[in-house]
Design a protein around this motif. Structure first.
Motif, PDB file in Angstrom:
ATOM      1  N   MET A  24     -10.841  10.715   6.225  1.00 52.97           N
ATOM      2  CA  MET A  24     -10.043   9.907   7.143  1.00 52.97           C
ATOM      3  C   MET A  24      -8.581  10.070   6.753  1.00 52.97           C
ATOM      4  SD  MET A  24     -10.456   5.858   7.826  1.00 52.97           S
ATOM      5  CE  MET A  24     -10.138   5.229   9.460  1.00 52.97           C
ATOM      6  N   SER A  25      -7.775  10.535   7.677  1.00 48.41           N
ATOM      7  CA  SER A  25      -6.368  10.814   7.362  1.00 48.41           C
ATOM      8  C   SER A  25      -5.571   9.530   7.167  1.00 48.41           C
ATOM      9  CB  SER A  25      -5.731  11.630   8.482  1.00 48.41           C
ATOM     10  OG  SER A  25      -5.465  10.792   9.606  1.00 48.41           O
ATOM     11  N   GLY A  26      -4.419   9.669   6.540  1.00 47.61           N
ATOM     12  CA  GLY A  26      -3.524   8.537   6.370  1.00 47.61           C
ATOM     13  C   GLY A  26      -3.059   7.972   7.703  1.00 47.61           C
ATOM     14  N   HIS A  27      -2.878   8.843   8.700  1.00 48.51           N
ATOM     15  CA  HIS A  27      -2.484   8.361  10.025  1.00 48.51           C
ATOM     16  C   HIS A  27      -3.548   7.421  10.591  1.00 48.51           C
ATOM     17  CE1 HIS A  27       1.118  10.727  10.547  1.00 48.51           C
ATOM     18  NE2 HIS A  27       0.477  11.838  10.233  1.00 48.51           N
ATOM     19  N   GLU A  28      -4.825   7.796  10.421  1.00 49.16           N
ATOM     20  CA  GLU A  28      -5.913   6.939  10.914  1.00 49.16           C
ATOM     21  C   GLU A  28      -5.959   5.615  10.160  1.00 49.16           C
ATOM     22  OE1 GLU A  28      -9.483   9.828  12.212  1.00 49.16           O
ATOM     23  OE2 GLU A  28      -8.711  10.196  10.181  1.00 49.16           O
ATOM     24  N   VAL A  29      -5.763   5.672   8.853  1.00 52.87           N
ATOM     25  CA  VAL A  29      -5.763   4.455   8.033  1.00 52.87           C
ATOM     26  C   VAL A  29      -4.624   3.538   8.463  1.00 52.87           C
ATOM     27  CG1 VAL A  29      -5.502   3.537   5.699  1.00 52.87           C
ATOM     28  CG2 VAL A  29      -6.808   5.623   6.063  1.00 52.87           C
ATOM     29  N   LEU A  30      -3.451   4.099   8.611  1.00 47.72           N
ATOM     30  CA  LEU A  30      -2.290   3.320   9.017  1.00 47.72           C
ATOM     31  C   LEU A  30      -2.538   2.641  10.367  1.00 47.72           C
ATOM     32  CD1 LEU A  30       0.649   2.461   8.525  1.00 47.72           C
ATOM     33  CD2 LEU A  30       1.352   4.655   9.509  1.00 47.72           C
ATOM     34  N   ARG A  31      -3.053   3.386  11.311  1.00 43.05           N
ATOM     35  CA  ARG A  31      -3.353   2.830  12.635  1.00 43.05           C
ATOM     36  C   ARG A  31      -4.347   1.679  12.523  1.00 43.05           C
ATOM     37  NH1 ARG A  31      -6.422   6.676  14.992  1.00 43.05           N
ATOM     38  NH2 ARG A  31      -8.170   5.454  14.294  1.00 43.05           N
ATOM     39  N   ASP A  32      -5.423   1.868  11.740  1.00 44.97           N
ATOM     40  CA  ASP A  32      -6.439   0.819  11.602  1.00 44.97           C
ATOM     41  C   ASP A  32      -5.872  -0.435  10.945  1.00 44.97           C
ATOM     42  OD1 ASP A  32      -8.240   2.502  12.800  1.00 44.97           O
ATOM     43  OD2 ASP A  32      -9.619   2.602  11.106  1.00 44.97           O
ATOM     44  N   ILE A  33      -5.062  -0.255   9.904  1.00 43.01           N
ATOM     45  CA  ILE A  33      -4.479  -1.408   9.205  1.00 43.01           C
ATOM     46  C   ILE A  33      -3.546  -2.170  10.139  1.00 43.01           C
ATOM     47  CG2 ILE A  33      -2.893  -2.110   7.370  1.00 43.01           C
ATOM     48  CD1 ILE A  33      -4.037   0.264   5.714  1.00 43.01           C
ATOM     49  N   VAL A  62       0.857  -1.182   0.000  1.00 38.65           N
ATOM     50  CA  VAL A  62       0.000   0.000   0.000  1.00 38.65           C
ATOM     51  C   VAL A  62       0.895   1.235   0.000  1.00 38.65           C
ATOM     52  CG1 VAL A  62      -1.717   1.341   1.286  1.00 38.65           C
ATOM     53  CG2 VAL A  62      -1.881  -1.168   1.223  1.00 38.65           C
ATOM     54  N   LEU A  63       0.642   2.150  -0.934  1.00 35.50           N
ATOM     55  CA  LEU A  63       1.273   3.474  -0.951  1.00 35.50           C
ATOM     56  C   LEU A  63       0.237   4.442  -0.407  1.00 35.50           C
ATOM     57  CD1 LEU A  63       3.014   3.443  -4.461  1.00 35.50           C
ATOM     58  CD2 LEU A  63       3.973   2.796  -2.234  1.00 35.50           C
ATOM     59  N   LEU A  64       0.535   5.050   0.724  1.00 35.11           N
ATOM     60  CA  LEU A  64      -0.456   5.800   1.490  1.00 35.11           C
ATOM     61  C   LEU A  64      -0.078   7.259   1.650  1.00 35.11           C
ATOM     62  CD1 LEU A  64      -2.969   5.716   3.431  1.00 35.11           C
ATOM     63  CD2 LEU A  64      -1.358   5.103   5.245  1.00 35.11           C
ATOM     64  N   ASP A  65      -0.950   8.150   1.186  1.00 30.38           N
ATOM     65  CA  ASP A  65      -0.800   9.583   1.441  1.00 30.38           C
ATOM     66  C   ASP A  65      -1.320   9.867   2.847  1.00 30.38           C
ATOM     67  OD1 ASP A  65      -0.286  12.281   0.963  1.00 30.38           O
ATOM     68  OD2 ASP A  65      -2.205  12.621  -0.008  1.00 30.38           O
ATOM     69  N   LEU A  66      -0.832  10.924   3.478  1.00 34.00           N
ATOM     70  CA  LEU A  66      -1.302  11.257   4.821  1.00 34.00           C
ATOM     71  C   LEU A  66      -2.461  12.235   4.818  1.00 34.00           C
ATOM     72  CD1 LEU A  66       1.972  11.659   6.925  1.00 34.00           C
ATOM     73  CD2 LEU A  66       0.423   9.691   6.793  1.00 34.00           C
ATOM     74  N   ASN A  67      -2.412  13.211   3.925  1.00 34.55           N
ATOM     75  CA  ASN A  67      -3.382  14.308   3.956  1.00 34.55           C
ATOM     76  C   ASN A  67      -4.533  14.024   2.999  1.00 34.55           C
ATOM     77  OD1 ASN A  67      -1.682  15.851   5.735  1.00 34.55           O
ATOM     78  ND2 ASN A  67      -0.374  16.161   3.972  1.00 34.55           N
TER      79      ASN A  67
END
Length: 147
Positions: free
Chosen positions: A73-82, A64-69
């Protein structure tokens, strides 16, 4: 290649269609281009990864290539959930974002990002960075088997 698995599917999570298009174009230049899937925000990313809604038949991405902004739902939230999901946490996540802010970098690694890459501003450097990420995850790193 000595038994290493190749990237077959990459999920790009980015609300900027131009950046998504540049990533797709850069990946066309690698020896064995992966299939690129893209979503525009974090909620859609989680639906894709959990195969919900219109994503019930999608493959599990190898990276996964993930942008933060992003909106909703921010990239930080997505990263935490994953990384808190036992079924998803083994998928490598590379944060690919414009931010060079120390707190964003620290928070990303604290939430178990596998790498943090600041998007280069010029096109050639951007494409080179994407190709290097692809090369690393397809030629050097050994990826987890699809669970």
């Amino acid at each position: 290649m000595s038994g290493l698995s190749r990237l077959q599917h990459i999920l790009v999570v980015d609300d900027d269609p131009a950046d998504t298009m540049m990533i797709e174009e850069a990946l066309l230049g690698v020896d064995t281009p992966p299939v690129v899937h893209s979503v525009e925000d974090g909620r859609e990313a989680l639906d894709f990864l959990r195969r919900r809604g219109r994503y019930t038949e999608v493959p599990r991405p190898d990276l996964v290539l993930l942008d933060l902004n992003m909106p909703r739902m921010s990239g930080h939230e997505v990263l935490r959930d994953i990384k808190n999901d036992d079924d998803l946490k083994s998928i490598p996540i590379v944060v690919l974002t414009t931010s060079t802010a120390g707190p964003d970098i620290t928070a990303s690694y604290a939430t178990h990002a596998n790498a943090y890459v600041s998007k280069p501003m010029d096109l050639d450097s951007f494409e080179a960075a994407v190709r290097l990420i692809s090369h690393f995850y397809s030629e050097i790193a050994v990826l987890p088997a699809d669970s």
